[in-house]
Write an enzyme that holds these catalytic residues in place. Structure first.
Site, PDB file in Angstrom:
ATOM      1  N   GLN A 213       0.814  -1.213   0.000  1.00  0.00           N
ATOM      2  CA  GLN A 213       0.000   0.000   0.000  1.00  0.00           C
ATOM      3  C   GLN A 213       0.847   1.262   0.000  1.00  0.00           C
ATOM      4  OE1 GLN A 213      -2.773  -2.120   3.254  1.00  0.00           O
ATOM      5  NE2 GLN A 213      -3.274   0.027   3.004  1.00  0.00           N
ATOM      6  N   PHE A 244      -6.134  -3.627   3.574  1.00  0.00           N
ATOM      7  CA  PHE A 244      -6.776  -3.282   4.853  1.00  0.00           C
ATOM      8  C   PHE A 244      -5.809  -2.681   5.871  1.00  0.00           C
ATOM      9  CE2 PHE A 244      -8.881  -7.287   3.295  1.00  0.00           C
ATOM     10  CZ  PHE A 244      -9.951  -6.656   2.692  1.00  0.00           C
ATOM     11  N   GLU A 248       0.555  -1.686   4.529  1.00  0.00           N
ATOM     12  CA  GLU A 248       1.018  -0.298   4.554  1.00  0.00           C
ATOM     13  C   GLU A 248       2.488  -0.225   4.948  1.00  0.00           C
ATOM     14  OE1 GLU A 248       0.112   3.988   6.729  1.00  0.00           O
ATOM     15  OE2 GLU A 248      -1.468   2.469   6.647  1.00  0.00           O
ATOM     16  N   ARG A 326      -4.913   8.073  16.717  1.00  0.00           N
ATOM     17  CA  ARG A 326      -6.243   8.129  16.099  1.00  0.00           C
ATOM     18  C   ARG A 326      -7.298   7.499  16.998  1.00  0.00           C
ATOM     19  NH1 ARG A 326      -8.847   9.219  11.013  1.00  0.00           N
ATOM     20  NH2 ARG A 326      -6.893  10.083  10.227  1.00  0.00           N
ATOM     21  N   ARG A 358      -7.716  -1.128   8.839  1.00  0.00           N
ATOM     22  CA  ARG A 358      -8.827  -0.282   8.406  1.00  0.00           C
ATOM     23  C   ARG A 358      -9.494   0.430   9.592  1.00  0.00           C
ATOM     24  NH1 ARG A 358     -13.322  -2.864   4.302  1.00  0.00           N
ATOM     25  NH2 ARG A 358     -14.164  -0.925   3.447  1.00  0.00           N
ATOM     26  N   PHE A 360      -7.585   2.408  11.538  1.00  0.00           N
ATOM     27  CA  PHE A 360      -6.326   2.928  12.069  1.00  0.00           C
ATOM     28  C   PHE A 360      -6.452   3.409  13.513  1.00  0.00           C
ATOM     29  CE2 PHE A 360      -2.402   5.533  11.810  1.00  0.00           C
ATOM     30  CZ  PHE A 360      -1.595   4.666  11.105  1.00  0.00           C
ATOM     31  N   THR A 458      -3.008  12.352  10.173  1.00  0.00           N
ATOM     32  CA  THR A 458      -2.666  13.286  11.243  1.00  0.00           C
ATOM     33  C   THR A 458      -1.177  13.620  11.233  1.00  0.00           C
ATOM     34  OG1 THR A 458      -2.573  11.407  12.782  1.00  0.00           O
ATOM     35  CG2 THR A 458      -4.611  12.696  12.709  1.00  0.00           C
ATOM     36  N   ALA A 527      -5.872   5.829   5.398  1.00  0.00           N
ATOM     37  CA  ALA A 527      -6.592   6.933   6.044  1.00  0.00           C
ATOM     38  C   ALA A 527      -7.790   7.393   5.223  1.00  0.00           C
ATOM     39  CB  ALA A 527      -5.651   8.109   6.317  1.00  0.00           C
ATOM     40  N   GLU A 729     -12.737   3.741   5.266  1.00  0.00           N
ATOM     41  CA  GLU A 729     -12.686   3.273   6.655  1.00  0.00           C
ATOM     42  C   GLU A 729     -13.950   3.509   7.473  1.00  0.00           C
ATOM     43  OE1 GLU A 729      -8.131   3.702   8.028  1.00  0.00           O
ATOM     44  OE2 GLU A 729      -9.033   5.540   7.263  1.00  0.00           O
TER      45      GLU A 729
END
Length: 779
Positions: A213, A244, A248, A326, A358, A360, A458, A527, A729
């Protein structure tokens, strides 16, 4: 299953491509089996296969000896690689340098790679990897939140939000309440496992096909371990069979091992993890323990909330800074806290390093807030929905615990009111009460819960994207951008945006693989920002080329620029009409550039983490779900009877894809909260590492009565691409309504008592809660 396409949500503008329910660009290839994934790429001549080796009998301990001679002697083995064979840094971490590619002195979790076998066949490599002689001095592992708290072990410093004076709030609130909730992790269970194919080039170059990802980060980490410049590494991703969040940061490790194997052997090398190894070696959704206190008035209006989030992060930091942050950002769910303390600890354990999933971290924070609402409603003897609505953000009560103003709270109220009516919530509440009164064993529950989910990374620098658009002289368009396609329909949506800008049909737009040599320094596709960022970058690139065409045509044909329009594969120049290809040829002959690199950076966001201040989100996505369940209190089995969803996607770019994302996200969230249970034994070995022991939702778990509709939005008030909203998400958290409905059903066993229900609500967890309710009644 009922669906509503949500055409009203598309806005008044008549658009040819954007807003249409067009099929996924690879839909036919998906169902016919012709979609090419990394493992389907034709292997170059001489391709070797790579398998990581690990200590199957050791969970945590010092490595005393590692004898790899039997591994090297196995037929078909070409090379065995360890820490000393890494040309650059033996580190595959995304940031902090705390994740060795191969463990050197100490094993930090069961499944940590110690070496890699390179062989002529995958089967030979797998057999050889098991022949290593490994001697380890066992050390006591930290496995649970409580273990880590007792040892005071963390992967990152503690962090908190403070709003007002929570100590004063707790001292002066009319009523106090407290509780605790355990929230389980979740395995990504992507259909395509971790896989990479590395092909060496000249002058130390490396080309890597991978399922990632975050291709740019994969590129950087491969360059790090190979000790070459980033420009010497090219990473390409055409599609993933699911991600998902599990690809990442965690895809980097396996791509890097494939790359050093290719460097060492001078031959193409492929690494595809076995499913069991994949589940053992890779991180999951973070599991949490949340302890909370709240103060409220007699009507249930919140006065203060003190929430402590204890996250099990595993042996390294990975993405735990952003994930747990988060969870804190969403610990308010949709509710106004006048005074608040949101505190977090990122705990180190000797388990796999937990990572993005998913939502996060948002789902965990939001679930804790909804548990508080459910518990408080039981205490006060009021309908949980009424209590929720009483505490919603509204005018004058619209500042979050992290200081951001909630500007679109009217949308939250409108969605909940509309769903309450369309789902017949009040009527069904009465019917369920009557059913439960006459049913001693089967109990029904009903819950309507909201979703407010912040959209943006963020980490501010991640909120940027690039795209490359070429217009050819036949009128066809080449499209490339930094986002990755993992089945969510990103490529299709961005293609629709570009087609709309040029006024062409979709067959004129050629979607191409994500490629670090075309668009550099990209952020991850995560995100929920893939379309917001990459769609806008592609739109800007297309607008740039179209602007050049307009300027050229206006001068050449002496027409006003506003008399030039693009539609139906043609360009209207006042009274004159020609195809886009004809205009492109004329522009090319006039030496007009027909290529553009679009770039977009999200405006109006800032977040200063040290001072916990700023505006971390560009906007919020809203939704609500109403779920009805039936629980068998004798067996703990549960059935979801009906689900009603109303979700806000702004002006939908593709209603069919958006509805598919809502359905899929809901079901995945439902799995996290009901059936997907991760179990480690007391030695730190993952016992649920295969489909036989880990249960994701199946077709039979999807409620037969499943009603999904798009909210008839006036459009995103923030200036997003075509005023759409993110949809990746937020739907996961709609499934909290199922967990709350189970809680509601169990509350019928002993009115006034609060069920001791943790997530996931497996049959065992439900039975535990049933027994606790019966004991409290007997007491």
């Amino acid at each position: 299953m009922q669906r509503e396409s949500g055409e009203k949500a598309l806005g008044a503008a008549a658009l040819a491509s954007v807003g249409q329910s067009l099929p996924h660009d690879s839909a036919i290839r998906h169902v016919s089996g012709s979609a090419v994934y990394v493992d389907d790429i034709r292997e170059p001549a001489g391709t070797l296969h790579v398998v990581p080796g690990w200590a199957r009998d050791a969970t945590r301990g010092r490595i005393l000896s590692l004898d790899l001679d039997p591994v090297r002697a196995h037929p078909g083995v070409v090379a065995v690689l360890g820490p000393s064979d890494v040309p650059g840094k033996n580190d595959v971490s995304p940031a902090l340098g705390d994740e060795p590619m191969f463990a050197e002195e100490e094993i930090l979790f069961w499944g940590q790679p110690l070496f890699a076998v390179v062989a002529t066949t995958r089967e030979a490599a797998r057999h050889a990897a098991r022949k290593a002689r490994i001697e380890v001095e066992d050390l006591p592992p930290l496995l649970t939140v409580e273990d880590a708290l007792a040892a005071d072990e963390t992967v990152l410093p503690d962090y908190q939000f403070r709003k007002g004076s929570p100590e004063t709030g707790l001292a002066t609130a009319g009523h106090l309440m407290e509780g605790s909730l355990r929230i389980g992790g979740q395995e990504h269970f992507y259909l395509e496992g971790q896989v990479s194919l590395a092909v060496p080039g000249e002058d130390g170059d490396m080309f890597v096909h991978t399922s990632s990802q975050h291709p740019s980060e994969t590129q950087h980490i491969i360059a790090r371990v190979l000790a070459v410049p980033d420009a010497a590494v090219t990473v390409e991703v055409r599609r993933m069979g699911g991600g998902f969040g599990g690809k990442e940061s965690q895809a980097n490790h396996w791509a890097a091992i494939a790359a050093i194997a290719a460097r060492a052997t001078g031959r193409p090398c492929k690494l595809r993890l076995d499913r069991d190894d994949d589940m053992i070696m890779t991180g999951k959704r973070h599991d949490f323990r949340v302890d909370w206190k709240l103060g409220h008035d007699a009507e249930g209006l919140l006065r203060v909330v003190d929430m402590r989030l204890f996250a099990r992060c595993g042996y390294s930091a990975d993405l735990s800074l952003g994930v747990v942050d988060r969870s804190m950002f969403h610990a308010d769910s949709s509710y106004y806290y006048p005074d608040a303390m949101i505190h977090s600890r990122r705990l180190k354990t000797h388990t796999c390093s937990n990572t993005a999933f998913r939502g996060f971290g948002g789902p965990q924070g939001m679930l804790a807030a909804e548990r508080m609402m459910d518990a408080l409603a039981i205490r006060l003897g009021v309908d949980p929905l009424d209590l929720r609505k009483r505490n919603f953000y509204r005018e004058g009560r619209d500042v979050t615990p992290y200081g951001m103003k909630v500007e679109e709270h009217a949308t939250l109220h409108a969605i909940v009111e509309e769903l309450e009516e369309s789902s017949d919530y009040r009527l069904r509440r009465d019917e369920i009460a009557a059913f439960n009164a006459s049913s001693p064993i089967l109990k029904k529950g009903l819950a309507l819960t909201p979703v407010k989910f912040g959209i943006s990374f963020t980490l501010k620098h991640l909120n940027q994207a690039g795209a490359l658009v070429h217009l050819y002289t036949d009128g066809s368009i080449h499209l490339n951008h930094g986002g990755t396609e993992m089945g969510q329909g990103l490529f299709q949506k961005v293609a629709q945006i570009v087609a709309e800008e040029f006024g062409v049909t979709l067959d004129k737009v050629k979607i191409t693989a994500t490629h670090t040599g075309k668009v550099p320094n990209t952020g991850p596709t995560a995100a929920s920002s893939g379309t917001d960022l990459n769609g806008m970058a592609a739109k800007i690139g297309a607008e740039t080329i179209r602007g050049r065409l307009v300027a050229f045509a206006a001068e050449r044909y002496q027409v006003a620029p506003d008399a030039i329009s693009f539609a139906g594969n043609r360009v209207q120049l006042g009274e004159r009409s020609m195809t886009l290809g004809e205009l492109a040829r004329e522009a090319h002959l006039a030496r007009i550039q027909l290529s553009a690199a679009g770039f977009y950076a999200t405006p109006n966001i800032t977040w200063d983490r040290p001072s916990a201040s700023g505006r971390p989100f560009f906007y919020f996505a809203y939704g609500a779900a109403c779920s009805e369940v039936t629980v068998d209190t004798m067996t703990g089995e549960m059935r979801v009877d009906r689900v009603d969803i109303l979700h806000d996607v702004g002006h939908s770019l593709n209603p069919a894809i958006d509805i598919g994302q809502i359905e899929g996200g809901f079901v995945q969230g439902m799995g996290w909260l009901t059936t997907e249970e991760l179990v480690w034994d007391d030695r730190g070995r993952l016992r649920t590492h295969a489909p036989s022991t880990y249960k994701i939702p199946t077709a039979s778990d999807v409620p037969e009565d499943f009603r999904v509709a798009l909210y008839a939005s006036a459009g995103n008030p923030s200036p997003t691409v075509y005023r759409s909203k993110a949809v990746g998400e937020p739907p996961v958290m709609l499934a909290i309504s199922v967990f709350s409905a189970i809680h509601d059903a169990l509350a019928n066993l002993n009115p006034g008592a609060i069920p001791d229900l943790d997530a996931p609500a497996t049959p065992e967890a439900i039975l535990h809660a049933v027994l606790s309710m019966k004991r409290s009644r007997a007491g």
